[in-house]
Design an enzyme around this catalytic site. Structure first.
Site, short mmCIF file in Angstrom:
data_model
loop_
_atom_site.label_atom_id
_atom_site.label_comp_id
_atom_site.label_asym_id
_atom_site.label_seq_id
_atom_site.Cartn_x
_atom_site.Cartn_y
_atom_site.Cartn_z
N CYS A 3 32.29 47.51 40.24
CA CYS A 3 31.23 46.85 39.48
C CYS A 3 31.75 45.79 38.52
O CYS A 3 31.01 44.90 38.10
CB CYS A 3 30.46 47.91 38.67
N ARG B 54 53.59 37.44 45.27
CA ARG B 54 52.15 37.50 45.62
C ARG B 54 51.76 36.16 46.21
O ARG B 54 51.79 35.13 45.52
CB ARG B 54 51.35 37.83 44.36
N HIS C 288 44.87 43.33 34.10
CA HIS C 288 45.03 43.00 32.68
C HIS C 288 44.11 43.93 31.88
O HIS C 288 42.91 43.95 32.13
CB HIS C 288 44.66 41.54 32.45
N TYR D 78 46.92 30.14 40.59
CA TYR D 78 47.74 29.95 39.39
C TYR D 78 48.86 28.94 39.67
O TYR D 78 48.96 28.38 40.76
CB TYR D 78 48.30 31.30 38.92
N GLN E 236 32.16 45.99 35.53
CA GLN E 236 31.46 45.98 34.25
C GLN E 236 32.33 46.34 33.04
O GLN E 236 32.16 45.74 31.99
CB GLN E 236 30.26 46.93 34.31
N HIS F 50 40.73 31.58 41.90
CA HIS F 50 39.68 31.98 40.96
C HIS F 50 38.49 31.03 41.00
O HIS F 50 37.38 31.41 40.67
CB HIS F 50 40.22 32.09 39.54
N GLU G 216 46.01 33.26 43.82
CA GLU G 216 44.75 33.16 43.04
C GLU G 216 44.58 31.81 42.34
O GLU G 216 43.81 31.68 41.40
CB GLU G 216 44.58 34.29 42.00
P1 NAP Z 1 16.74 43.92 30.99
O1 NAP Z 1 18.06 43.45 31.47
O2 NAP Z 1 16.56 44.20 29.57
O3 NAP Z 1 15.68 42.85 31.48
C1 NAP Z 1 14.33 42.96 31.24
C2 NAP Z 1 13.63 41.68 31.66
O4 NAP Z 1 12.29 41.78 31.34
C3 NAP Z 1 14.13 40.45 31.00
O5 NAP Z 1 14.19 39.43 31.98
C4 NAP Z 1 13.10 40.13 29.93
O6 NAP Z 1 13.15 38.74 29.87
C5 NAP Z 1 11.83 40.73 30.50
N1 NAP Z 1 10.93 41.34 29.54
C6 NAP Z 1 11.24 42.20 28.54
N2 NAP Z 1 10.12 42.58 27.90
C7 NAP Z 1 9.09 41.98 28.51
C8 NAP Z 1 7.69 41.98 28.30
N3 NAP Z 1 7.13 42.71 27.34
N4 NAP Z 1 6.93 41.23 29.10
C9 NAP Z 1 7.47 40.49 30.08
N5 NAP Z 1 8.79 40.44 30.33
C10 NAP Z 1 9.59 41.18 29.54
O7 NAP Z 1 16.33 45.22 31.74
P2 NAP Z 1 16.43 45.61 33.26
O8 NAP Z 1 16.47 44.46 34.16
O9 NAP Z 1 15.34 46.60 33.44
O10 NAP Z 1 17.80 46.32 33.35
C11 NAP Z 1 18.05 47.49 32.58
C12 NAP Z 1 19.52 47.64 32.34
O11 NAP Z 1 20.22 47.93 33.50
C13 NAP Z 1 20.12 46.37 31.76
O12 NAP Z 1 21.06 46.67 30.77
C14 NAP Z 1 20.81 45.79 32.91
O13 NAP Z 1 21.91 44.97 32.53
C15 NAP Z 1 21.25 47.03 33.64
N6 NAP Z 1 21.46 46.66 35.01
C16 NAP Z 1 22.64 46.11 35.30
C17 NAP Z 1 22.85 45.68 36.56
C18 NAP Z 1 24.15 45.05 36.93
O14 NAP Z 1 24.31 44.55 37.99
N7 NAP Z 1 25.15 45.07 36.08
C19 NAP Z 1 21.88 45.80 37.53
C20 NAP Z 1 20.68 46.39 37.20
C21 NAP Z 1 20.49 46.80 35.92
P3 NAP Z 1 12.16 37.82 29.06
O15 NAP Z 1 11.95 38.54 27.76
O16 NAP Z 1 12.87 36.51 28.94
O17 NAP Z 1 10.96 37.70 29.90
FE1 SF4 Z 2 35.96 50.00 39.12
FE2 SF4 Z 2 33.75 49.39 37.72
FE3 SF4 Z 2 35.64 51.03 36.76
FE4 SF4 Z 2 36.12 48.43 36.97
S1 SF4 Z 2 34.61 49.38 35.67
S2 SF4 Z 2 37.49 50.08 37.53
S3 SF4 Z 2 35.09 47.99 38.87
S4 SF4 Z 2 34.32 51.39 38.50
#
Ligand code: NAP
Ligand code: SF4
Length: 672
Positions: free
Chosen positions: A338, A215, A28, A167, A340, A253, A165
């Site tokens: 991912c 499906r 979708h 449905y 995302q 789901h 899934e």
């Molecule tokens: P983030 O998502 O912005 O998280 C930072 C964390 O630190 C939060 O839990 C925040 O929560 C805390 N924080 C912020 N300032 C602080 C301070 N001064 N003192 C203490 N705690 C503080 O950043 P990130 O974890 O570094 O990730 C960076 C980016 O990468 C994000 O956009 C994230 O979504 C992305 N990422 C995505 C994935 C995924 O799986 N999609 C995986 C890894 C990273 P509090 O303020 O509540 O404490």
């Molecule tokens: Fe694949 Fe991530 Fe692109 Fe979705 S966003 S198609 S999961 S690489």
């Protein structure tokens, strides 16, 4: 001679022969609901040009009550018919074939009008469904049949009847959702009456020279789901009723087992489809976590299926098939699973796209036209933002030089690679390396670019990324390290660890710390055991009787955040629950609403939301508290009067992720 002899074997369906064994599965995108069908047509035509044998559209509602939400797209009006005609025409002009998926959501519909076999509310929608009476059931079947007839009228090559899934059709099959005592409930013959009637009547309506895919949910992964004998019985009945192909559905789901996330091993469920091979005479398609031609070829070569379905990989690269056929597999942009930019967007009611390929579903508004006048472009920073800009700008004909002070490309992607369950990031970095080569980008690694280095370029792009934030917690001794120290192996954590900051990286680091040895994502047996998946031939619906059996964590890990909300609440819509469940299984304590008082040799001193002061004894404290922009070079260039473009984390660090970085880089590269 192709590298993939099974993949490129034609498939004879009687009235038509498909040129290869690759199906683009249903995804979708949200474009239909937007109403711009020139854009829908461009999206599918682009993928038809790429050589896929057959595509399936996103789910189309057969009527209002069956739509996944109010206003869900379908073939309901004359206008809809005209619009879909544009799509089929564009696909046929591009030499492709396309089937329309008919999706009746039943109790999964996010709508007060939803209907189901029994009034059993689903855990994923707030709306309790109305129970259908005999006339209501007849209406649903008739509407699905009418949708198929209309699909044929507007030029589709077939339909896929969504029977998996969890449905509507699936809801009739199992006692979990079908409590009826009339001819549509009770015995399995009665419960499967509706799906089988649907297939029979669709076939009668569309004639023999039309593809009808069913499906079929082969492993429900929910309590009281279908047994394997029931799956086989249904497959036989669906074949007899006139289906041309059976496609595999994996998990409802509402199942609490991941089925398509990046931490799911590649081809994790093809063994389930294989169990059906030989039981029916029509082709069987397998799916889920197949994202390379090598994996797809192996699936066919070992007899797991007759055809392979991939959905997200066609968002990442519409030319997947063409590149595989012409020996250019290394240039296929990899889907890293991912979610995302695709599924997460769909759940946020945004248009789906792709983290790796921001052009997906934006074919008409993000165009990489050949450069009118090639320029000399200098880019500093070989992380996702810089890499994306470099390959697209160079692909357009610009002369690009890419600098990084590190001795390898990838930037923060190299940290993601280290997380158990994120192994797909290796492929992404490798692909960027291939594309730098292909587009003849001059790569200058191990070189700290200075304003003087950049003086001769027509365009200067600063993508110098981020530096970890210092939260300024008073510290007197103790082993305090940053996430980057841990993930690069510069530092090793002790047995008791406090992770400060529960954003994406705090969760990732906790995952890293609670695993040892081979990642379960790279070992299917371990992964199935970890999540409690069993052979559906042995246990109903494939649920292991003892439930999930994760391997024990080598460390005691606690994860903290200041916000007084459930940690992980802001993670991806479709994957956050997996991260939380995975850490819970490893015994990680996740605590919100704390303030950090100080750190010393004894551990981390916190104050809880209720004012309780506490020492968290630990050997290591890992700071995962976000990042700050590294603008040093940008500022130095600007101080010398140079005009620069600043992108990625260097531009804006808060909640930066690879999706935003790659997208920003792509849009800038398209504009230069
Ligand atoms: P983030 O998502 O912005 O998280 C930072 C964390 O630190 C939060 O839990 C925040 O929560 C805390 N924080 C912020 N300032 C602080 C301070 N001064 N003192 C203490 N705690 C503080 O950043 P990130 O974890 O570094 O990730 C960076 C980016 O990468 C994000 O956009 C994230 O979504 C992305 N990422 C995505 C994935 C995924 O799986 N999609 C995986 C890894 C990273 P509090 O303020 O509540 O404490
Ligand atoms: Fe694949 Fe991530 Fe692109 Fe979705 S966003 S198609 S999961 S690489």
């Amino acid at each position: 001679m192709t590298q993939y002899p099974h993949l490129f074997q034609p498939l004879d369906l009687g009235h038509v022969t498909l040129p290869n064994r690759i199906l683009m599965g249903s995804m979708h995108t949200g474009l239909e609901e937007l109403g711009d069908f020139n854009r829908v047509a461009a999206y599918y035509a682009r993928r038809a040009e790429g050589g896929v044998a057959l595509m399936v559209t996103g789910g189309m509602a057969p009527n209002r009550e069956g739509g996944v939400m109010p206003g869900a797209a379908g073939l309901l009006s004359d206008k809809d018919m005209q619009n879909h005609g544009k799509v089929t025409q564009a696909v046929h002009d591009a030499g492709g074939r396309i089937a329309m998926q008919i999706l009746h959501a039943g109790r999964y519909a996010y709508s007060p009008e939803c209907v189901a076999p029994s009034p059993v509310k689903s855990p994923i929608s707030p709306f309790p469904p109305a129970e259908l009476d005999e006339d209501g059931i007849e209406k649903q079947i008739a509407d699905i049949v009418e949708a198929a007839r209309r699909a044929r009228d507007v030029g589709y090559d077939g339909v896929e009847i969504m029977g998996s899934e969890g449905y509507f059709l699936n809801q009739f099959l199992v006692t979990h959702t079908n409590k009826r005592t009339d001819r549509w409930g009770g015995t399995y013959e009665n419960r499967m009456r509706l799906p089988v009637d649907v297939v029979r009547r669709v076939r009668q309506a569309v004639g023999d020279d039309f593809i009808v895919i069913y499906r079929l949910s082969m492993i429900d992964l929910v309590p009281n789901g279908s047994t394997w004998d029931e799956v086989v019985q249904l497959a036989h009945a669906v074949e007899k009723a006139g289906a041309s192909i059976i496609n595999t559905g994996i998990g409802w789901h509402e199942a609490r087992i991941p089925t398509i996330a990046t931490s799911v091993p590649r081809r994790a469920f093809t063994w389930v489809t294989k169990k059906l091979m030989g039981a029916v005479h029509i082709p069987v398609i397998t799916s889920n976590r197949i994202n390379t031609p090598e994996t797809a070829e192996a699936v066919l070569a070992d007899g797991s299926a007759d055809m392979v379905s991939m959905a997200r990989p066609f968002l990442a690269d519409p030319d997947f098939v063409k590149k595989a056929r012409t020996g250019r597999s290394k240039t296929i942009a990899p889907c890293i699973a991912c979610n995302q930019a695709c599924l997460d967007h769909t759940f946020e009611m945004k248009i789906a796209s792709c983290l790796v390929n921001p052009q997906a579903a934006h074919e008409t508004d993000l165009v990489y036209a050949p450069a009118a006048k090639p320029k000399k472009i200098g880019i500093v920073g070989a992380g996702p933002a810089g890499l994306s800009t470099a390959i697209i700008a160079a692909g357009r004909g610009h002369k690009v030089t890419l600098f990084d002070r590190a001795d390898r490309i990838g930037g923060q992607l190299n940290l993601a690679k280290e997380i158990p369950g994120k192994e797909e990031f290796h492929g992404l970095v490798d692909w960027f390396a291939t594309m730098l080569d292909e587009t003849a980008v001059a790569l200058r690694l191990g070189e700290e670019a200075k304003p003087g280095t950049l003086a001769g370029f027509d365009e200067i792009i600063i993508a110098t990324g981020v530096t970890p934030r210092d939260p300024g917690i008073p510290t007197d001794g103790g082993h305090v390290v940053s996430y980057a120290d841990i993930l690069t192996g510069r530092e090793t954590a002790g047995k008791r660890v406090a992770v400060v900051g529960a954003g994406g990286i705090g969760f990732d680091v906790s995952e890293f710390l609670t695993h040892e040895g081979q990642s379960p994502t790279e070992n299917l047996e371990d992964w199935l055991q970890e999540w409690g998946v069993a052979d559906p031939g042995d246990y109903r619906a494939g649920l292991a009787p003892d439930g999930p059996q994760p391997s024990p964590s080598p460390r005691k890990v606690s994860l903290f955040q200041r916000k007084a909300e459930r940690p992980g609440k802001r993670l991806g819509k479709t994957t956050g629950w997996i991260h939380r469940a995975s850490l819970q299984m490893k015994g990680v304590q996740m605590i919100g609403g704390v303030s950090y008082d100080r750190i010393d040799r004894a551990g981390l001193h916190i104050t809880r939301q209720d004012g309780t002061v506490e020492l968290v004894p630990c050997d290591t404290i890992v700071l995962c508290v976000g990042q700050e922009s590294d603008r040093r070079l940008a500022d130095a260039c600007e101080a010398e009067g140079m005009k620069v473009h600043v992108i990625g984390g260097a531009d804006f660090a808060a909640e930066l992720d690879a999706k935003r970085a790659i997208d920003q880089g792509a849009r800038l590269a398209a504009s230069l």
